[in-house]
Scaffold this motif. Structure first.
Motif, PDB file in Angstrom:
ATOM      1  N   ALA A  77       2.791  88.906  23.772  1.00 31.03           N
ATOM      2  CA  ALA A  77       3.234  87.628  24.327  1.00 31.03           C
ATOM      3  C   ALA A  77       2.326  87.158  25.456  1.00 31.03           C
ATOM      4  O   ALA A  77       2.201  85.959  25.700  1.00 31.03           O
ATOM      5  CB  ALA A  77       4.673  87.754  24.832  1.00 31.03           C
ATOM      6  N   ASN A  78       1.675  88.089  26.130  1.00 26.85           N
ATOM      7  CA  ASN A  78       0.775  87.731  27.231  1.00 26.85           C
ATOM      8  C   ASN A  78      -0.419  86.906  26.759  1.00 26.85           C
ATOM      9  O   ASN A  78      -1.100  86.266  27.570  1.00 26.85           O
ATOM     10  CB  ASN A  78       0.275  88.992  27.938  1.00 26.85           C
ATOM     11  CG  ASN A  78      -0.517  89.905  27.014  1.00 26.85           C
ATOM     12  OD1 ASN A  78      -0.013  90.320  25.962  1.00 26.85           O
ATOM     13  ND2 ASN A  78      -1.731  90.219  27.389  1.00 26.85           N
ATOM     14  N   GLU A  79      -0.654  86.869  25.444  1.00 24.23           N
ATOM     15  CA  GLU A  79      -1.755  86.081  24.898  1.00 24.23           C
ATOM     16  C   GLU A  79      -1.324  84.662  24.536  1.00 24.23           C
ATOM     17  O   GLU A  79      -2.164  83.821  24.215  1.00 24.23           O
ATOM     18  CB  GLU A  79      -2.316  86.780  23.650  1.00 24.23           C
ATOM     19  CG  GLU A  79      -2.870  88.170  23.921  1.00 24.23           C
ATOM     20  CD  GLU A  79      -3.234  88.901  22.639  1.00 24.23           C
ATOM     21  OE1 GLU A  79      -3.211  88.262  21.559  1.00 24.23           O
ATOM     22  OE2 GLU A  79      -3.525  90.113  22.706  1.00 24.23           O
ATOM     23  N   ASP A  80      -0.037  84.400  24.577  1.00 21.61           N
ATOM     24  CA  ASP A  80       0.500  83.087  24.216  1.00 21.61           C
ATOM     25  C   ASP A  80       0.468  82.171  25.443  1.00 21.61           C
ATOM     26  O   ASP A  80       1.482  81.914  26.090  1.00 21.61           O
ATOM     27  CB  ASP A  80       1.930  83.241  23.686  1.00 21.61           C
ATOM     28  CG  ASP A  80       2.559  81.925  23.248  1.00 21.61           C
ATOM     29  OD1 ASP A  80       1.825  80.933  23.084  1.00 21.61           O
ATOM     30  OD2 ASP A  80       3.793  81.896  23.086  1.00 21.61           O
ATOM     31  N   THR A  81      -0.707  81.651  25.739  1.00 20.81           N
ATOM     32  CA  THR A  81      -0.908  80.862  26.956  1.00 20.81           C
ATOM     33  C   THR A  81      -0.005  79.637  27.002  1.00 20.81           C
ATOM     34  O   THR A  81       0.600  79.319  28.035  1.00 20.81           O
ATOM     35  CB  THR A  81      -2.380  80.405  27.062  1.00 20.81           C
ATOM     36  OG1 THR A  81      -3.220  81.562  26.980  1.00 20.81           O
ATOM     37  CG2 THR A  81      -2.631  79.692  28.377  1.00 20.81           C
ATOM     38  N   GLU A  82       0.110  78.945  25.884  1.00 22.29           N
ATOM     39  CA  GLU A  82       0.957  77.755  25.843  1.00 22.29           C
ATOM     40  C   GLU A  82       2.425  78.128  26.036  1.00 22.29           C
ATOM     41  O   GLU A  82       3.159  77.468  26.784  1.00 22.29           O
ATOM     42  CB  GLU A  82       0.782  77.009  24.522  1.00 22.29           C
ATOM     43  CG  GLU A  82       1.593  75.723  24.456  1.00 22.29           C
ATOM     44  CD  GLU A  82       1.383  74.956  23.153  1.00 22.29           C
ATOM     45  OE1 GLU A  82       1.714  73.758  23.122  1.00 22.29           O
ATOM     46  OE2 GLU A  82       0.902  75.550  22.173  1.00 22.29           O
TER      47      GLU A  82
END
Length: 203
Positions: A177-182
């Protein structure tokens, strides 16, 4: 000002991450924030026994009572679930079923007046509710609707963001989830709206 983050995920994963983004933002704004994991709680399904009507509380004894009391004390909830087979998780569903049903009868009797129920104010009336669902790709809409439908029938005020508060994560079961910037920015904006609404309600 107190908010609860309730996570319906059976694992330490993406749903927890998004909820904690919101809670951390609210802590910085002066809120008391508590995080509740359901994965290590014993919460049976609603038995439909109607014992809560006579007793003004749920009569099924397990970890529900502790969580329910915290729900009654909070000004708002952030409730999150991963999407498994297009739905919220069973343990979260069990908590919400019992909380909604028993709360309704805490201040009401099973009787009608003039052909209708006169519910009036209920224990969750005008508390803030923010739903979060997390899926790899699809199934978000129905799970999100489950949470929103529960909140609206229990007289909550639903707080949204600048997009649906859904997270895209978990490809092949990964915790990313840490990669889901939006998605993270949507949760941060959600925290700002919760802050705004609760402070307005309390002013």
């Amino acid at each position: 000002m107190k908010v609860l983050g309730i996570c319906g995920s059976p694992r330490v994963g993406n749903t927890e991450y998004y909820i904690k983004v919101v809670l951390e933002e609210l802590k910085e704004k002066g809120f008391e924030a508590e995080y509740i994991r359901l994965r290590n709680k014993s919460i049976s399904q609603c038995e439909g026994c109607y014992g809560c009507i006579e007793n003004k509380k749920c009569v099924v004894e397990d970890d529900f009572q502790e969580i329910f009391n915290k729900m009654l004390e909070a000004d708002g909830f952030i409730v999150g679930s991963p999407v498994y087979n297009g739905s919220i998780t069973p343990r979260l569903k069990a908590l919400l079923d019992r909380a909604g049903f028993s709360a309704r009868w805490m201040k009401n009797d099973l009787e009608t007046s003039g052909g209708k129920y006169d519910w009036g104010q209920m224990p969750f009336s005008r508390k803030i509710f923010a739903p979060i669902t997390v899926a790899r790709k699809t199934g978000q809409t129905f799970a999100f609707a489950q949470l929103a439908l529960w909140a609206t029938v229990n007289d909550f005020i639903i707080t949204g963001s600048n997009y649906w508060t859904v997270g895209s994560a978990g490809t092949s079961g990964s915790v990313n989830a840490n990669e889901d910037t939006e998605g993270i920015s949507i949760m941060q904006h959600l925290a700002g709206n919760i802050d705004y609404v609760i402070k307005k309600l309390k002013s």
